[in-house]
Enzyme design. Sequence first.
Site, PDB file in Angstrom:
ATOM      1  N   ILE A   3       0.838  -1.204   0.000  1.00 23.09           N
ATOM      2  CA  ILE A   3       0.000   0.000   0.000  1.00 23.09           C
ATOM      3  C   ILE A   3       0.873   1.255   0.000  1.00 23.09           C
ATOM      4  CG2 ILE A   3      -1.849   1.243   1.198  1.00 23.09           C
ATOM      5  CD1 ILE A   3      -2.749  -1.515   2.327  1.00 23.09           C
ATOM      6  N   ASN A  57       9.318  -6.825   5.012  1.00 27.71           N
ATOM      7  CA  ASN A  57       8.354  -7.561   4.183  1.00 27.71           C
ATOM      8  C   ASN A  57       8.251  -6.944   2.783  1.00 27.71           C
ATOM      9  OD1 ASN A  57       6.421  -9.663   3.904  1.00 27.71           O
ATOM     10  ND2 ASN A  57       4.773  -8.159   4.063  1.00 27.71           N
ATOM     11  N   SER A  69      -7.566  -1.160  10.125  1.00 30.47           N
ATOM     12  CA  SER A  69      -8.106  -2.257   9.337  1.00 30.47           C
ATOM     13  C   SER A  69      -9.538  -2.560   9.749  1.00 30.47           C
ATOM     14  CB  SER A  69      -7.234  -3.488   9.594  1.00 30.47           C
ATOM     15  OG  SER A  69      -7.843  -4.641   9.085  1.00 30.47           O
ATOM     16  N   TYR A 124      -3.025  -9.650  15.543  1.00 32.17           N
ATOM     17  CA  TYR A 124      -2.816  -8.568  14.568  1.00 32.17           C
ATOM     18  C   TYR A 124      -3.887  -7.491  14.735  1.00 32.17           C
ATOM     19  CZ  TYR A 124      -3.356  -6.004  10.219  1.00 32.17           C
ATOM     20  OH  TYR A 124      -3.531  -4.988   9.303  1.00 32.17           O
ATOM     21  N   LYS A 146      -3.947  -3.258  16.098  1.00 29.26           N
ATOM     22  CA  LYS A 146      -4.582  -2.085  15.461  1.00 29.26           C
ATOM     23  C   LYS A 146      -5.512  -1.388  16.450  1.00 29.26           C
ATOM     24  CE  LYS A 146      -2.760  -2.452  11.343  1.00 29.26           C
ATOM     25  NZ  LYS A 146      -1.716  -1.508  10.912  1.00 29.26           N
ATOM     26  N   ASN A 197     -10.764  -4.602   1.980  1.00 36.52           N
ATOM     27  CA  ASN A 197      -9.837  -5.561   1.344  1.00 36.52           C
ATOM     28  C   ASN A 197      -9.180  -4.951   0.109  1.00 36.52           C
ATOM     29  OD1 ASN A 197     -11.632  -7.183   3.098  1.00 36.52           O
ATOM     30  ND2 ASN A 197     -10.499  -8.900   2.268  1.00 36.52           N
TER      31      ASN A 197
HETATM   32  P1  NAD Z   1       3.270  -4.583   3.505  1.00 35.33           P
HETATM   33  O1  NAD Z   1       3.827  -5.644   4.386  1.00 35.33           O
HETATM   34  O2  NAD Z   1       3.346  -4.768   2.045  1.00 35.33           O
HETATM   35  O3  NAD Z   1       3.912  -3.180   3.875  1.00 35.33           O
HETATM   36  C1  NAD Z   1       4.289  -2.840   5.186  1.00 35.33           C
HETATM   37  C2  NAD Z   1       5.716  -2.328   5.110  1.00 35.33           C
HETATM   38  O4  NAD Z   1       6.149  -1.956   6.430  1.00 35.33           O
HETATM   39  C3  NAD Z   1       6.703  -3.386   4.609  1.00 35.33           C
HETATM   40  O5  NAD Z   1       7.436  -2.841   3.531  1.00 35.33           O
HETATM   41  C4  NAD Z   1       7.605  -3.674   5.806  1.00 35.33           C
HETATM   42  O6  NAD Z   1       8.927  -3.965   5.405  1.00 35.33           O
HETATM   43  C5  NAD Z   1       7.494  -2.381   6.593  1.00 35.33           C
HETATM   44  N1  NAD Z   1       7.703  -2.523   8.041  1.00 35.33           N
HETATM   45  C6  NAD Z   1       7.115  -3.400   8.877  1.00 35.33           C
HETATM   46  N2  NAD Z   1       7.520  -3.169  10.138  1.00 35.33           N
HETATM   47  C7  NAD Z   1       8.385  -2.124  10.092  1.00 35.33           C
HETATM   48  C8  NAD Z   1       9.130  -1.406  11.064  1.00 35.33           C
HETATM   49  N3  NAD Z   1       9.074  -1.734  12.366  1.00 35.33           N
HETATM   50  N4  NAD Z   1       9.908  -0.382  10.673  1.00 35.33           N
HETATM   51  C9  NAD Z   1       9.979  -0.034   9.369  1.00 35.33           C
HETATM   52  N5  NAD Z   1       9.300  -0.672   8.396  1.00 35.33           N
HETATM   53  C10 NAD Z   1       8.515  -1.705   8.760  1.00 35.33           C
HETATM   54  O7  NAD Z   1       1.744  -4.357   3.962  1.00 35.33           O
HETATM   55  P2  NAD Z   1       0.630  -3.469   3.282  1.00 35.33           P
HETATM   56  O8  NAD Z   1      -0.411  -4.376   2.765  1.00 35.33           O
HETATM   57  O9  NAD Z   1       1.238  -2.461   2.415  1.00 35.33           O
HETATM   58  O10 NAD Z   1       0.013  -2.782   4.581  1.00 35.33           O
HETATM   59  C11 NAD Z   1       0.368  -1.479   4.980  1.00 35.33           C
HETATM   60  C12 NAD Z   1      -0.371  -1.145   6.258  1.00 35.33           C
HETATM   61  O11 NAD Z   1      -1.764  -1.251   6.041  1.00 35.33           O
HETATM   62  C13 NAD Z   1      -0.052  -2.085   7.418  1.00 35.33           C
HETATM   63  O12 NAD Z   1      -0.015  -1.331   8.610  1.00 35.33           O
HETATM   64  C14 NAD Z   1      -1.231  -3.031   7.426  1.00 35.33           C
HETATM   65  O13 NAD Z   1      -1.461  -3.557   8.705  1.00 35.33           O
HETATM   66  C15 NAD Z   1      -2.361  -2.124   6.998  1.00 35.33           C
HETATM   67  N6  NAD Z   1      -3.468  -2.829   6.367  1.00 35.33           N
HETATM   68  C16 NAD Z   1      -3.255  -3.634   5.281  1.00 35.33           C
HETATM   69  C17 NAD Z   1      -4.337  -4.297   4.702  1.00 35.33           C
HETATM   70  C18 NAD Z   1      -4.145  -5.206   3.516  1.00 35.33           C
HETATM   71  O14 NAD Z   1      -5.050  -5.978   3.220  1.00 35.33           O
HETATM   72  N7  NAD Z   1      -3.043  -5.155   2.803  1.00 35.33           N
HETATM   73  C19 NAD Z   1      -5.621  -4.134   5.234  1.00 35.33           C
HETATM   74  C20 NAD Z   1      -5.790  -3.310   6.336  1.00 35.33           C
HETATM   75  C21 NAD Z   1      -4.716  -2.657   6.899  1.00 35.33           C
HETATM   76  C1  WQD Z   2     -10.875 -13.085   1.686  1.00 33.29           C
HETATM   77  C2  WQD Z   2     -11.835 -14.252   1.534  1.00 33.29           C
HETATM   78  C3  WQD Z   2     -11.249 -16.205   2.811  1.00 33.29           C
HETATM   79  C4  WQD Z   2      -7.562 -17.115   0.660  1.00 33.29           C
HETATM   80  C5  WQD Z   2      -7.487 -10.150   5.622  1.00 33.29           C
HETATM   81  C6  WQD Z   2      -7.162  -9.772   7.036  1.00 33.29           C
HETATM   82  C7  WQD Z   2      -7.606  -8.375   7.312  1.00 33.29           C
HETATM   83  C8  WQD Z   2      -7.079  -7.399   6.258  1.00 33.29           C
HETATM   84  C9  WQD Z   2      -7.345  -7.866   4.862  1.00 33.29           C
HETATM   85  C10 WQD Z   2      -5.061  -6.445   7.087  1.00 33.29           C
HETATM   86  C11 WQD Z   2     -12.127 -14.957   2.858  1.00 33.29           C
HETATM   87  C12 WQD Z   2     -11.184 -16.490   1.335  1.00 33.29           C
HETATM   88  C13 WQD Z   2      -8.736 -16.525   1.094  1.00 33.29           C
HETATM   89  C14 WQD Z   2      -7.618 -18.376   0.003  1.00 33.29           C
HETATM   90  C15 WQD Z   2     -10.012 -18.360   0.257  1.00 33.29           C
HETATM   91  N1  WQD Z   2      -5.654  -7.258   6.338  1.00 33.29           N
HETATM   92  N2  WQD Z   2      -9.931 -17.151   0.898  1.00 33.29           N
HETATM   93  N3  WQD Z   2      -8.850 -18.954  -0.167  1.00 33.29           N
HETATM   94  O1  WQD Z   2      -9.527 -12.518   5.566  1.00 33.29           O
HETATM   95  O2  WQD Z   2     -11.078 -10.789   4.537  1.00 33.29           O
HETATM   96  O3  WQD Z   2      -8.906 -10.090   5.462  1.00 33.29           O
HETATM   97  O4  WQD Z   2      -6.889  -9.209   4.728  1.00 33.29           O
HETATM   98  O5  WQD Z   2      -5.537  -5.693   7.889  1.00 33.29           O
HETATM   99  O6  WQD Z   2      -7.149  -8.059   8.565  1.00 33.29           O
HETATM  100  O7  WQD Z   2      -7.826 -10.668   7.911  1.00 33.29           O
HETATM  101  O8  WQD Z   2      -8.943 -11.367   3.371  1.00 33.29           O
HETATM  102  O9  WQD Z   2      -7.986 -12.110   1.245  1.00 33.29           O
HETATM  103  O10 WQD Z   2      -7.430 -13.403   3.350  1.00 33.29           O
HETATM  104  O11 WQD Z   2      -9.735 -13.531   2.400  1.00 33.29           O
HETATM  105  O12 WQD Z   2     -11.082 -18.919   0.083  1.00 33.29           O
HETATM  106  O13 WQD Z   2      -6.597 -18.966  -0.378  1.00 33.29           O
HETATM  107  O14 WQD Z   2     -11.219 -15.234   0.707  1.00 33.29           O
HETATM  108  O15 WQD Z   2     -11.811 -17.282   3.499  1.00 33.29           O
HETATM  109  O16 WQD Z   2     -13.461 -15.340   2.828  1.00 33.29           O
HETATM  110  P1  WQD Z   2      -9.697 -11.287   4.802  1.00 33.29           P
HETATM  111  P2  WQD Z   2      -8.416 -12.615   2.565  1.00 33.29           P
END
Ligand code: NAD
Ligand code: WQD
Length: 339
Positions: free
Chosen positions: A11, A34, A123, A147, A151, A177
């Site tokens: 993101i 990551n 999240s 996790y 948050k 998502n």
């Molecule tokens: P990501 O893992 O791709 O990006 C997170 C980045 O943070 C990584 O590049 C990692 O190397 C870096 N990082 C982690 N801990 C660190 C630290 N202590 N110091 C410096 N860098 C650090 O994840 P993302 O999907 O880009 O998510 C970004 C943010 O959004 C996260 O806080 C995540 O919890 C939140 N979020 C993501 C989702 C999703 O579905 N991807 C959904 C809801 C919330």
């Molecule tokens: C979506 C749907 C699974 C994988 C997660 C985190 C949430 C947020 C977003 C960070 C669900 C189904 C999945 C697979 C499947 N992240 N599924 N086969 O669980 O809604 O949310 O990511 O904050 O905190 O929990 O997303 O993409 O994992 O799953 O059937 O191999 O797909 O059961 O119904 P989720 P997801």
Amino acid sequence: MILVTGGAGYIGSHAAVELLENGYEIVILDSLANSSYESILRIKELTGRNFEFYEVDLLETEKVENLFRMHNIKAVMHFAGLKSVGESVSFPLDYYGNNIAGTLNLCKIMSRFNVRELVFSSSATVYRTIGNQALEESSSLGANNPYGRTKLVIEEMLHDLYRSDPFWKIVILRYFNPIGAHESGKIGEDPAGIPNNLMPYITQVAIGRRPVLQVFGEDYDTPDGTCIRDYIHISDLVKGHLKALEYLTGPPGIETFNLGTGKGYSVLDLVKEFSRASGIEIPYQVTDRREGDVPICYASAEKARNRLLWEAEKDLFEMCQDAWRWQAMNPYGYGVIKT
Ligand code: NAD
Ligand code: WQD
């Protein structure tokens, strides 16, 4: 100057591009825990803009302070954090340590340097989802994994911080998502190891890295029996962050917004739409439910529409097209061959 923590990640890298394309100056901090340096190069290539990148962990206080000393930071977009639900169950202390202590450290340093504008990545996982209702920001909270609890704790901590010092301007964004990729196909989601999330799993099946998708349960109380989620295009999501930054130019305060489309789609809807967008059939087999999954989770997108003047525009087809373009152009993500 905007500090983007976690800017090498999925993101954060898209947010960095959006910021640069809208004329902001940025600096990125990421531990690369990551992510890979290649994403930083791609951001530069894509935007034709230069910026400083620091491979620093938020817990490395002196290095983070140095960054604040060297740059005139006005606001922070804070993406850095660990995000795997399953991993957080196995290693809760790593999650509490990294996410909570990392954010705590960041906020202390921001205070020290009189930087009080923050956009925080929360999240939808913080909601206690019950039944089939759009989740509003005021809906009841309660995470069911470490996790999610990190948050929730951070959200509370930010509220306490604002109560103690009302000069802070904080926006908490609860993402639903996020899927898809930048339309150029140059940056995207590059999970390490076996993807936990649905879309990267689908794209890896499509490119031939995985034989078959497991669909986790088809006996939920939903129209086709599979879970329903609110998928949102990453480009729309990061546009919401720019609106949040603009919101921070207003008076001090702390406000929480959902970033979702307000529409729910099932696992099988996504599989079908992906096939339509890519022309590739996705073999799948239905397996047991995954522990902790809620049947239905989608946003009320009203508050963001009314107060941030933002709403998601891209539909599921575009999300699938862009996710596929990224995967097809980068079969092994940023180039490191992973299994
Ligand atoms: P990501 O893992 O791709 O990006 C997170 C980045 O943070 C990584 O590049 C990692 O190397 C870096 N990082 C982690 N801990 C660190 C630290 N202590 N110091 C410096 N860098 C650090 O994840 P993302 O999907 O880009 O998510 C970004 C943010 O959004 C996260 O806080 C995540 O919890 C939140 N979020 C993501 C989702 C999703 O579905 N991807 C959904 C809801 C919330
Ligand atoms: C979506 C749907 C699974 C994988 C997660 C985190 C949430 C947020 C977003 C960070 C669900 C189904 C999945 C697979 C499947 N992240 N599924 N086969 O669980 O809604 O949310 O990511 O904050 O905190 O929990 O997303 O993409 O994992 O799953 O059937 O191999 O797909 O059961 O119904 P989720 P997801």
